[in-house]
Design a protein around this motif. Structure first.
Motif, PDB file in Angstrom:
ATOM      1  N   ALA A  99     181.869  15.989  86.369  1.00 12.83           N
ATOM      2  CA  ALA A  99     182.571  16.942  85.517  1.00 12.83           C
ATOM      3  C   ALA A  99     183.219  18.043  86.356  1.00 12.83           C
ATOM      4  CB  ALA A  99     181.592  17.554  84.515  1.00 12.83           C
ATOM      5  N   GLU A 100     182.545  18.501  87.408  1.00 13.37           N
ATOM      6  CA  GLU A 100     183.110  19.520  88.277  1.00 13.37           C
ATOM      7  C   GLU A 100     184.301  18.981  89.059  1.00 13.37           C
ATOM      8  OE1 GLU A 100     179.174  22.245  89.278  1.00 13.37           O
ATOM      9  OE2 GLU A 100     179.538  20.414  90.438  1.00 13.37           O
ATOM     10  N   VAL A 101     184.196  17.725  89.490  1.00 15.76           N
ATOM     11  CA  VAL A 101     185.316  17.100  90.201  1.00 15.76           C
ATOM     12  C   VAL A 101     186.517  16.995  89.275  1.00 15.76           C
ATOM     13  CG1 VAL A 101     186.122  14.949  91.257  1.00 15.76           C
ATOM     14  CG2 VAL A 101     183.884  15.865  91.861  1.00 15.76           C
ATOM     15  N   ALA A 102     186.288  16.561  88.036  1.00 14.32           N
ATOM     16  CA  ALA A 102     187.390  16.420  87.071  1.00 14.32           C
ATOM     17  C   ALA A 102     188.013  17.778  86.749  1.00 14.32           C
ATOM     18  CB  ALA A 102     186.882  15.755  85.800  1.00 14.32           C
ATOM     19  N   ALA A 103     187.209  18.830  86.692  1.00 14.09           N
ATOM     20  CA  ALA A 103     187.738  20.161  86.405  1.00 14.09           C
ATOM     21  C   ALA A 103     188.516  20.720  87.596  1.00 14.09           C
ATOM     22  CB  ALA A 103     186.598  21.104  86.035  1.00 14.09           C
ATOM     23  N   MET A 104     188.187  20.298  88.795  1.00 16.63           N
ATOM     24  CA  MET A 104     188.840  20.805  89.999  1.00 16.63           C
ATOM     25  C   MET A 104     190.218  20.172  90.217  1.00 16.63           C
ATOM     26  SD  MET A 104     188.425  22.984  92.430  1.00 16.63           S
ATOM     27  CE  MET A 104     186.718  23.358  92.248  1.00 16.63           C
ATOM     28  N   VAL A 105     190.438  18.970  89.709  1.00 12.95           N
ATOM     29  CA  VAL A 105     191.710  18.265  89.927  1.00 12.95           C
ATOM     30  C   VAL A 105     192.906  19.077  89.432  1.00 12.95           C
ATOM     31  CG1 VAL A 105     193.046  16.216  89.306  1.00 12.95           C
ATOM     32  CG2 VAL A 105     190.678  15.975  90.048  1.00 12.95           C
ATOM     33  N   PRO A 106     192.942  19.541  88.161  1.00 15.73           N
ATOM     34  CA  PRO A 106     194.120  20.308  87.745  1.00 15.73           C
ATOM     35  C   PRO A 106     194.268  21.647  88.476  1.00 15.73           C
ATOM     36  CG  PRO A 106     192.495  20.211  85.973  1.00 15.73           C
ATOM     37  CD  PRO A 106     192.024  19.320  87.070  1.00 15.73           C
ATOM     38  N   GLU A 107     193.156  22.248  88.869  1.00 15.78           N
ATOM     39  CA  GLU A 107     193.243  23.506  89.607  1.00 15.78           C
ATOM     40  C   GLU A 107     193.909  23.304  90.964  1.00 15.78           C
ATOM     41  OE1 GLU A 107     189.777  25.979  89.815  1.00 15.78           O
ATOM     42  OE2 GLU A 107     189.082  25.307  87.843  1.00 15.78           O
ATOM     43  N   LEU A 108     193.475  22.275  91.685  1.00 14.84           N
ATOM     44  CA  LEU A 108     194.069  22.004  92.997  1.00 14.84           C
ATOM     45  C   LEU A 108     195.524  21.573  92.867  1.00 14.84           C
ATOM     46  CD1 LEU A 108     191.142  20.249  94.885  1.00 14.84           C
ATOM     47  CD2 LEU A 108     192.006  22.555  95.207  1.00 14.84           C
TER      48      LEU A 108
END
Length: 100
Positions: free
Chosen positions: A22-31
Motif C-alpha cells: 500500500a505504501e509503494v502504491a501511494a508513493m508512485v503518484p507522488e514520485l
C-alpha cells in the motif's frame, strides 16, 4: 519519465527501506508528480544567465594574516610553549611511539 510500482519497490529495497504494498502504491503518484515538475524545469530558457551559488552575492571579510608577536596576547611563543612539554624534538612536541 514515469515510475511504476516495481521501480518504487526496487528503490526502497536498495535504500533498505521497508515498505508495504500500500505504501509503494501511494508513493508512485507522488514520485511521478515530482518528476513531472522537474521535467517542467528543463523547458525554461536559461541562455545568457550566469550560474550562481547563492541568491545574494556574498564575499568573505578576510583579515590580514599576520603573526602577533606580543607574547602576552598570542603568536610567536613556540619556545615558551615547548618549555612545558615533557619532551620537545626539533621544535615540536615529542610523543611516544604508538604503533610498533
Amino acid at each position: 519519465m514515469s515510475v511504476d510500482t516495481a521501480t518504487v519497490a526496487k528503490i526502497a529495497s536498495l535504500s533498505r527501506i521497508k515498505m508495504t504494498d500500500a505504501e509503494v502504491a501511494a508513493m508512485v503518484p507522488e514520485l511521478n508528480g515530482i518528476l513531472a515538475w522537474v521535467e517542467q524545469l528543463s523547458e525554461v530558457d536559461v541562455t545568457g544567465i550566469e550560474p550562481m551559488t547563492a541568491v545574494i552575492p556574498n564575499t568573505q571579510r578576510l583579515r590580514e594574516d599576520v603573526v602577533n608577536a606580543d607574547p602576552l596576547t598570542g603568536g610567536n611563543m613556540r619556545d615558551a610553549v615547548l618549555a612545558n612539554a615533557p619532551a620537545a624534538e626539533h621544535g615540536f612536541f615529542g610523543v611516544p611511539k604508538v604503533i610498533e
